[in-house]
Design a protein around this motif. Structure first.
Motif, PDB file in Angstrom:
ATOM      1  N   ILE A 139       0.840  -1.203   0.000  1.00  0.00           N
ATOM      2  CA  ILE A 139       0.000   0.000   0.000  1.00  0.00           C
ATOM      3  C   ILE A 139       0.872   1.249   0.000  1.00  0.00           C
ATOM      4  O   ILE A 139       0.607   2.215  -0.728  1.00  0.00           O
ATOM      5  N   SER A 140       1.946   1.246   0.805  1.00  0.00           N
ATOM      6  CA  SER A 140       2.878   2.379   0.817  1.00  0.00           C
ATOM      7  C   SER A 140       3.476   2.600  -0.563  1.00  0.00           C
ATOM      8  O   SER A 140       3.635   3.743  -1.017  1.00  0.00           O
ATOM      9  N   GLY A 141       3.793   1.504  -1.240  1.00  0.00           N
ATOM     10  CA  GLY A 141       4.358   1.613  -2.578  1.00  0.00           C
ATOM     11  C   GLY A 141       3.392   2.242  -3.566  1.00  0.00           C
ATOM     12  O   GLY A 141       3.770   3.097  -4.378  1.00  0.00           O
ATOM     13  N   VAL A 142       2.111   1.836  -3.496  1.00  0.00           N
ATOM     14  CA  VAL A 142       1.105   2.411  -4.394  1.00  0.00           C
ATOM     15  C   VAL A 142       0.941   3.902  -4.123  1.00  0.00           C
ATOM     16  O   VAL A 142       0.832   4.712  -5.055  1.00  0.00           O
ATOM     17  N   VAL A 143       0.937   4.301  -2.843  1.00  0.00           N
ATOM     18  CA  VAL A 143       0.824   5.721  -2.493  1.00  0.00           C
ATOM     19  C   VAL A 143       1.989   6.514  -3.078  1.00  0.00           C
ATOM     20  O   VAL A 143       1.801   7.610  -3.636  1.00  0.00           O
ATOM     21  N   LEU A 144       3.197   5.983  -2.993  1.00  0.00           N
ATOM     22  CA  LEU A 144       4.365   6.663  -3.567  1.00  0.00           C
ATOM     23  C   LEU A 144       4.243   6.788  -5.079  1.00  0.00           C
ATOM     24  O   LEU A 144       4.598   7.820  -5.661  1.00  0.00           O
ATOM     25  N   ILE A 145       3.725   5.744  -5.723  1.00  0.00           N
ATOM     26  CA  ILE A 145       3.534   5.793  -7.174  1.00  0.00           C
ATOM     27  C   ILE A 145       2.529   6.885  -7.534  1.00  0.00           C
ATOM     28  O   ILE A 145       2.748   7.666  -8.474  1.00  0.00           O
ATOM     29  N   VAL A 146       1.437   6.976  -6.777  1.00  0.00           N
ATOM     30  CA  VAL A 146       0.418   7.999  -7.039  1.00  0.00           C
ATOM     31  C   VAL A 146       1.002   9.387  -6.834  1.00  0.00           C
ATOM     32  O   VAL A 146       0.802  10.299  -7.655  1.00  0.00           O
ATOM     33  N   ALA A 256      -4.330 -11.898  -3.179  1.00  0.00           N
ATOM     34  CA  ALA A 256      -4.870 -10.536  -3.231  1.00  0.00           C
ATOM     35  C   ALA A 256      -3.785  -9.482  -3.343  1.00  0.00           C
ATOM     36  O   ALA A 256      -3.984  -8.437  -3.976  1.00  0.00           O
ATOM     37  N   ILE A 257      -2.622  -9.730  -2.749  1.00  0.00           N
ATOM     38  CA  ILE A 257      -1.567  -8.722  -2.766  1.00  0.00           C
ATOM     39  C   ILE A 257      -1.026  -8.493  -4.182  1.00  0.00           C
ATOM     40  O   ILE A 257      -0.455  -7.437  -4.477  1.00  0.00           O
ATOM     41  N   PHE A 258      -1.214  -9.478  -5.078  1.00  0.00           N
ATOM     42  CA  PHE A 258      -0.779  -9.285  -6.465  1.00  0.00           C
ATOM     43  C   PHE A 258      -1.584  -8.186  -7.146  1.00  0.00           C
ATOM     44  O   PHE A 258      -1.144  -7.618  -8.147  1.00  0.00           O
ATOM     45  N   ASN A 259      -2.776  -7.878  -6.609  1.00  0.00           N
ATOM     46  CA  ASN A 259      -3.576  -6.771  -7.139  1.00  0.00           C
ATOM     47  C   ASN A 259      -2.799  -5.465  -7.112  1.00  0.00           C
ATOM     48  O   ASN A 259      -2.966  -4.605  -7.993  1.00  0.00           O
ATOM     49  N   ASN A 260      -1.938  -5.300  -6.107  1.00  0.00           N
ATOM     50  CA  ASN A 260      -1.225  -4.038  -5.946  1.00  0.00           C
ATOM     51  C   ASN A 260      -0.011  -3.903  -6.848  1.00  0.00           C
ATOM     52  O   ASN A 260       0.658  -2.870  -6.832  1.00  0.00           O
ATOM     53  N   ILE A 261       0.272  -4.947  -7.622  1.00  0.00           N
ATOM     54  CA  ILE A 261       1.336  -4.826  -8.629  1.00  0.00           C
ATOM     55  C   ILE A 261       0.812  -4.106  -9.864  1.00  0.00           C
ATOM     56  O   ILE A 261       1.577  -3.471 -10.592  1.00  0.00           O
ATOM     57  N   SER A 262      -0.496  -4.143 -10.084  1.00  0.00           N
ATOM     58  CA  SER A 262      -1.084  -3.555 -11.287  1.00  0.00           C
ATOM     59  C   SER A 262      -0.728  -2.086 -11.490  1.00  0.00           C
ATOM     60  O   SER A 262      -0.426  -1.669 -12.618  1.00  0.00           O
ATOM     61  N   GLN A 282       8.137   6.936  -8.163  1.00  0.00           N
ATOM     62  CA  GLN A 282       7.520   5.746  -8.753  1.00  0.00           C
ATOM     63  C   GLN A 282       8.430   4.525  -8.644  1.00  0.00           C
ATOM     64  O   GLN A 282       7.965   3.408  -8.418  1.00  0.00           O
ATOM     65  N   THR A 283       9.735   4.750  -8.812  1.00  0.00           N
ATOM     66  CA  THR A 283      10.693   3.650  -8.713  1.00  0.00           C
ATOM     67  C   THR A 283      10.723   3.080  -7.297  1.00  0.00           C
ATOM     68  O   THR A 283      10.694   1.857  -7.095  1.00  0.00           O
ATOM     69  N   ILE A 284      10.787   3.980  -6.298  1.00  0.00           N
ATOM     70  CA  ILE A 284      10.780   3.535  -4.904  1.00  0.00           C
ATOM     71  C   ILE A 284       9.462   2.826  -4.583  1.00  0.00           C
ATOM     72  O   ILE A 284       9.424   1.796  -3.909  1.00  0.00           O
ATOM     73  N   GLY A 285       8.368   3.403  -5.086  1.00  0.00           N
ATOM     74  CA  GLY A 285       7.055   2.808  -4.866  1.00  0.00           C
ATOM     75  C   GLY A 285       6.962   1.415  -5.449  1.00  0.00           C
ATOM     76  O   GLY A 285       6.436   0.486  -4.812  1.00  0.00           O
ATOM     77  N   ALA A 286       7.454   1.246  -6.677  1.00  0.00           N
ATOM     78  CA  ALA A 286       7.429  -0.069  -7.318  1.00  0.00           C
ATOM     79  C   ALA A 286       8.245  -1.076  -6.506  1.00  0.00           C
ATOM     80  O   ALA A 286       7.823  -2.220  -6.307  1.00  0.00           O
ATOM     81  N   ALA A 287       9.424  -0.631  -6.017  1.00  0.00           N
ATOM     82  CA  ALA A 287      10.260  -1.513  -5.200  1.00  0.00           C
ATOM     83  C   ALA A 287       9.534  -1.915  -3.912  1.00  0.00           C
ATOM     84  O   ALA A 287       9.605  -3.066  -3.465  1.00  0.00           O
TER      85      ALA A 287
END
Length: 313
Positions: A139-146, A256-262, A282-287
């Motif tokens: 979730i933290s990663g998705v927030v960073l990507i956003v 379910a956690i694979f959903n957050n890779i999308s 985005q790079t940090i978020g993806a990591a």
């Protein structure tokens, strides 16, 4: 469509397949936007659901795995369709029209939380510390990507209603993810997928028939039909087949956690096709997203299980 496995597949293979599902779901929003330029949201939804339904029924026929369902299982499939997949289809489209991309991306990454809470409420799967930490990381990663893409977060005006709609859609998808697994002991993944598609298509047809009749379908351009076919065949039919199949092998929390890779692949797609940026955040978020998946799949390596209890699945 992947054939129904006769024996338990290798876990790495299942995770690789789920990664491909995340890729398709990451690309899908861009493809949907192309279709929505020429079709209203709910008629578009109905069209891709009809396509998915036809493909799922054809796959069930070819698989030779159909068996006559009991009345209780028919009711269970109708319930999972109505409270799960149908709710998701209706509210995700309406929600995305009414809120910011930032709000939607954040709410959609809460799917693993919904699955975890349902599992806890119904006592279906144990919640381990590794799962909680993995979900928090993703979730933290998705927030960073956003944040890295500059998408706005807002609850002002209609954005609040749109955010609640997206939240309702994710609750529906969590319900579908958790409870579709209960049918796998008695029916093939082909039959479960086809059944859910049929019930959901009928519900969508009843809910959107006036709008669908008003569309001049013969005048719909080829690019919109291409969007309908891509989203209906791959994103809806094939990917949901693989999603259900994966939950039966890995468990719902881990899948379910694979959903957050999308969102990672959504940003990559937008970078190449729409010229959007892919920077440090985005790079940090993806990591962070991939770290969450890694922690969840290697839970016993990071957190020792309690004495006297078997290692978590």
């Amino acid at each position: 469509m992947t054939p129904e496995p006769s024996s338990r597949p290798n876990v790495l293979f299942v995770e690789f397949v789920l990664l491909l599902v995340a890729v398709v779901w990451g690309i899908n929003p861009v493809i949907i936007k192309l279709g929505l330029q020429h079709l209203p949201p709910q008629p578009y939804n109905l069209a891709r659901m009809v396509v998915a339904c036809i493909i799922a029924l054809a796959a069930l026929r070819l698989s030779g795995t159909w068996r006559r369902p009991t009345r209780s299982d028919l009711w269970a499939m109708a319930r999972i369709s109505a409270l799960g997949f149908f709710v998701f289809q209706i509210f995700i489209t309406e929600g995305l029209q009414r809120t910011t991309a930032g709000n939607a991306s954040f709410i959609m990454c809460l799917l693993p939380v919904g699955v975890m809470l349902l599992n806890k409420l119904y006592g279906l799967e144990a919640i381990t510390r590794a799962v909680v930490v993995g979900i928090a990381c993703s979730i933290s990663g998705v927030v960073l990507i956003v944040l890295g893409t500059g998408k706005e977060f807002s609850l002002a005006g209609q954005h609040l209603l749109g955010t609640l709609f997206v939240l309702a859609s994710q609750a529906g998808y969590a319900y579908y993810t958790v409870f579709s697994k209960e049918l796998q002991a008695r029916y093939s993944t082909y039959q479960i997928t086809a059944g859910l598609m049929v019930f959901t298509t009928l519900l969508l047809l009843a809910a959107t028939l006036p709008e669908a009749i008003a569309v001049r379908w013969l005048e719909v351009p080829a690019i919109a039909w291409g969007s309908v076919l891509f989203s209906g065949i791959l994103a809806l039919c094939v990917c949901n087949f693989l999603w259900i199949w994966g939950t039966g092998i890995l468990g719902t929390s881990r899948v379910a956690i694979f959903n957050n890779i999308s969102p990672v692949f959504a940003v990559i797609t937008a970078y190449f096709l729409l010229g959007e940026t892919f920077g440090v955040l985005q790079t940090i978020g993806a990591a962070s997203v991939f770290a969450g998946v890694y922690i969840t799949r290697n839970r016993d390596r990071f957190f020792q299980h309690e004495p006297g209890k078997p290692p978590s699945r």
